[in-house]
Structure formats: C-alpha cells, structure tokens
Design a protein around this motif. Structure first.
Motif, mmCIF file in Angstrom:
data_model
loop_
_atom_site.group_PDB
_atom_site.id
_atom_site.type_symbol
_atom_site.label_atom_id
_atom_site.label_comp_id
_atom_site.label_asym_id
_atom_site.label_seq_id
_atom_site.Cartn_x
_atom_site.Cartn_y
_atom_site.Cartn_z
ATOM 1 N N ASP A 11 12.452 53.212 21.452
ATOM 2 C CA ASP A 11 12.349 52.432 20.224
ATOM 3 C C ASP A 11 11.194 51.437 20.345
ATOM 4 O OD1 ASP A 11 13.309 50.351 21.783
ATOM 5 O OD2 ASP A 11 15.069 49.968 20.562
ATOM 6 N N ASN A 12 10.988 50.639 19.315
ATOM 7 C CA ASN A 12 9.850 49.698 19.295
ATOM 8 C C ASN A 12 9.924 48.644 20.397
ATOM 9 O OD1 ASN A 12 8.762 51.033 17.141
ATOM 10 N ND2 ASN A 12 9.671 49.669 15.619
ATOM 11 N N GLU A 13 11.127 48.393 20.919
ATOM 12 C CA GLU A 13 11.289 47.395 21.974
ATOM 13 C C GLU A 13 11.280 48.029 23.359
ATOM 14 O OE1 GLU A 13 14.549 44.729 21.213
ATOM 15 O OE2 GLU A 13 14.251 44.907 19.062
ATOM 16 N N GLY A 14 11.056 49.341 23.445
ATOM 17 C CA GLY A 14 11.016 50.018 24.734
ATOM 18 C C GLY A 14 12.374 50.338 25.325
ATOM 19 N N ARG A 15 13.437 50.169 24.523
ATOM 20 C CA ARG A 15 14.783 50.456 25.033
ATOM 21 C C ARG A 15 15.044 51.953 25.028
ATOM 22 N NH1 ARG A 15 18.307 47.019 21.027
ATOM 23 N NH2 ARG A 15 17.002 48.262 19.668
ATOM 24 N N LYS A 16 15.950 52.379 25.900
ATOM 25 C CA LYS A 16 16.326 53.784 25.989
ATOM 26 C C LYS A 16 17.619 54.012 25.221
ATOM 27 C CE LYS A 16 15.844 52.951 30.361
ATOM 28 N NZ LYS A 16 14.876 51.900 30.499
ATOM 29 N N GLN A 17 17.768 55.201 24.665
ATOM 30 C CA GLN A 17 19.001 55.540 23.983
ATOM 31 C C GLN A 17 19.954 56.187 24.981
ATOM 32 O OE1 GLN A 17 18.508 57.962 20.514
ATOM 33 N NE2 GLN A 17 20.436 57.267 19.639
ATOM 34 N N VAL A 18 21.209 55.766 24.958
ATOM 35 C CA VAL A 18 22.201 56.226 25.925
ATOM 36 C C VAL A 18 23.337 56.931 25.187
ATOM 37 C CG1 VAL A 18 23.800 55.516 27.745
ATOM 38 C CG2 VAL A 18 21.647 54.279 27.421
ATOM 39 N N PHE A 19 23.707 58.099 25.694
ATOM 40 C CA PHE A 19 24.835 58.846 25.172
ATOM 41 C C PHE A 19 25.884 58.924 26.261
ATOM 42 C CE2 PHE A 19 21.112 60.267 22.959
ATOM 43 C CZ PHE A 19 21.517 60.380 21.647
ATOM 44 N N GLY A 20 27.135 58.614 25.936
ATOM 45 C CA GLY A 20 28.216 58.701 26.913
ATOM 46 C C GLY A 20 29.370 59.496 26.344
ATOM 47 N N ARG A 21 29.956 60.359 27.177
ATOM 48 C CA ARG A 21 31.091 61.171 26.742
ATOM 49 C C ARG A 21 32.137 61.233 27.846
ATOM 50 N NH1 ARG A 21 27.644 65.803 23.659
ATOM 51 N NH2 ARG A 21 27.332 64.563 21.790
ATOM 52 N N TRP A 22 33.382 61.064 27.453
ATOM 53 C CA TRP A 22 34.520 61.218 28.355
ATOM 54 C C TRP A 22 35.248 62.489 27.961
ATOM 55 C CZ3 TRP A 22 32.589 56.677 26.771
ATOM 56 C CH2 TRP A 22 32.487 55.637 27.697
ATOM 57 N N ASP A 23 35.566 63.333 28.943
ATOM 58 C CA ASP A 23 36.290 64.564 28.634
ATOM 59 C C ASP A 23 37.683 64.593 29.260
ATOM 60 O OD1 ASP A 23 35.585 64.883 31.263
ATOM 61 O OD2 ASP A 23 34.530 66.776 30.971
ATOM 62 N N LYS A 24 38.019 63.561 30.040
ATOM 63 C CA LYS A 24 39.381 63.469 30.572
ATOM 64 C C LYS A 24 39.703 62.011 30.867
ATOM 65 C CE LYS A 24 37.814 64.675 35.175
ATOM 66 N NZ LYS A 24 37.918 65.633 36.268
ATOM 67 N N ALA A 25 40.989 61.723 30.875
ATOM 68 C CA ALA A 25 41.465 60.382 31.208
ATOM 69 C C ALA A 25 42.509 60.517 32.306
ATOM 70 C CB ALA A 25 42.076 59.710 29.982
ATOM 71 N N LYS A 26 42.509 59.578 33.234
ATOM 72 C CA LYS A 26 43.492 59.582 34.316
ATOM 73 C C LYS A 26 44.560 58.544 33.984
ATOM 74 C CE LYS A 26 43.778 59.852 39.281
ATOM 75 N NZ LYS A 26 42.999 59.892 40.524
ATOM 76 N N LEU A 27 45.805 58.981 33.921
ATOM 77 C CA LEU A 27 46.923 58.108 33.589
ATOM 78 C C LEU A 27 47.384 57.346 34.828
ATOM 79 C CD1 LEU A 27 48.925 60.629 31.369
ATOM 80 C CD2 LEU A 27 47.302 58.871 30.634
ATOM 81 N N PRO A 28 48.112 56.239 34.642
ATOM 82 C CA PRO A 28 48.573 55.455 35.794
ATOM 83 C C PRO A 28 49.385 56.263 36.811
ATOM 84 C CG PRO A 28 48.868 54.205 33.782
ATOM 85 C CD PRO A 28 48.445 55.602 33.371
ATOM 86 N N ASP A 29 50.073 57.317 36.354
ATOM 87 C CA ASP A 29 50.865 58.125 37.296
ATOM 88 C C ASP A 29 50.030 59.192 38.004
ATOM 89 O OD1 ASP A 29 50.470 60.105 35.397
ATOM 90 O OD2 ASP A 29 52.580 60.271 34.842
ATOM 91 N N GLY A 30 48.704 59.208 37.759
ATOM 92 C CA GLY A 30 47.811 60.135 38.436
ATOM 93 C C GLY A 30 47.497 61.401 37.659
ATOM 94 N N ARG A 31 48.251 61.684 36.594
ATOM 95 C CA ARG A 31 47.963 62.874 35.794
ATOM 96 C C ARG A 31 46.650 62.697 35.039
ATOM 97 N NH1 ARG A 31 52.002 63.566 31.574
ATOM 98 N NH2 ARG A 31 52.234 61.333 31.781
ATOM 99 N N GLU A 32 45.938 63.805 34.811
ATOM 100 C CA GLU A 32 44.724 63.790 34.003
ATOM 101 C C GLU A 32 44.984 64.571 32.724
ATOM 102 O OE1 GLU A 32 41.453 65.229 36.331
ATOM 103 O OE2 GLU A 32 41.355 63.391 37.496
ATOM 104 N N VAL A 33 44.510 64.017 31.609
ATOM 105 C CA VAL A 33 44.692 64.663 30.311
ATOM 106 C C VAL A 33 43.327 64.803 29.636
ATOM 107 C CG1 VAL A 33 47.065 63.864 29.983
ATOM 108 C CG2 VAL A 33 45.181 62.444 29.195
ATOM 109 N N PRO A 34 43.136 65.872 28.847
ATOM 110 C CA PRO A 34 41.859 66.035 28.151
ATOM 111 C C PRO A 34 41.729 65.036 26.999
ATOM 112 C CG PRO A 34 43.356 67.801 27.556
ATOM 113 C CD PRO A 34 44.045 66.985 28.617
ATOM 114 N N VAL A 35 40.549 64.480 26.834
ATOM 115 C CA VAL A 35 40.232 63.576 25.722
ATOM 116 C C VAL A 35 38.814 63.870 25.246
ATOM 117 C CG1 VAL A 35 41.739 61.697 26.529
ATOM 118 C CG2 VAL A 35 39.352 61.738 27.215
ATOM 119 N N CYS A 36 38.478 63.414 24.074
ATOM 120 C CA CYS A 36 37.109 63.508 23.549
ATOM 121 C C CYS A 36 36.732 62.137 23.004
ATOM 122 C CB CYS A 36 37.006 64.559 22.446
ATOM 123 S SG CYS A 36 37.187 66.250 23.001
ATOM 124 N N PHE A 37 35.986 61.357 23.780
ATOM 125 C CA PHE A 37 35.512 60.044 23.373
ATOM 126 C C PHE A 37 33.999 60.001 23.510
ATOM 127 C CE2 PHE A 37 39.770 58.558 24.963
ATOM 128 C CZ PHE A 37 40.253 58.131 23.729
#
Length: 74
Positions: A11-37
């Motif tokens: 951009d005009n200020e020299g900043r970079k564009q960042v894309f972030g994606r999560w495809d799983k979440a880890k629950l407190p009990d250790g299980r992993e579940v699919p997510v789309c964030f």
C-alpha cells in the motif's frame, strides 16, 4: 493456523497485506475440531506498522470471522 503475507509493501505506506486462516481448533480436553475462521475478513488485513522485509507486524489481538469454507485461487 496459516498466515500469508503479500510482498514487502503493498500500500502507499509500505505495509504488507496479511491473510490468516484457521482450519482446526484444539479444545481444553485435547480434542481437535474443524473450523473455518479468517483473520479480520476475507480480504485479509494490513500490518499495523511497517515491519522488516519477510515479516509483518500485527497487534497481539485481532478479530476473526467465521466463514463457511475457504476458497483458494491461484
């Protein structure tokens, strides 16, 4: 989580564009579940201040948005 950073200044200020994606979440009990964030929104976000080449600087906390699925385009 996966992060993608565009170029070394998109951009005009020299900043970079960042894309972030999560495809799983880890629950407190250790299980992993699919997510789309996405970091901020489907169009990504710009770094908060200009970082060195190869890196992007973002705040410690950023909003995420749930999406139905990811669309990857080449």
């Amino acid at each position: 989580m996966r992060l993608w950073v565009t170029g070394n200044g998109t951009d005009n200020e020299g900043r970079k564009q960042v894309f972030g994606r999560w495809d799983k979440a880890k629950l407190p009990d250790g299980r992993e579940v699919p997510v789309c964030f996405n970091l901020m929104n489907p169009d990504g976000t710009y770094e908060s201040e200009v970082g060195p080449p190869g890196y992007a600087r973002l705040p410690r906390q950023m909003p995420v948005v749930a999406v139905r699925r990811f669309v990857f385009e080449d």
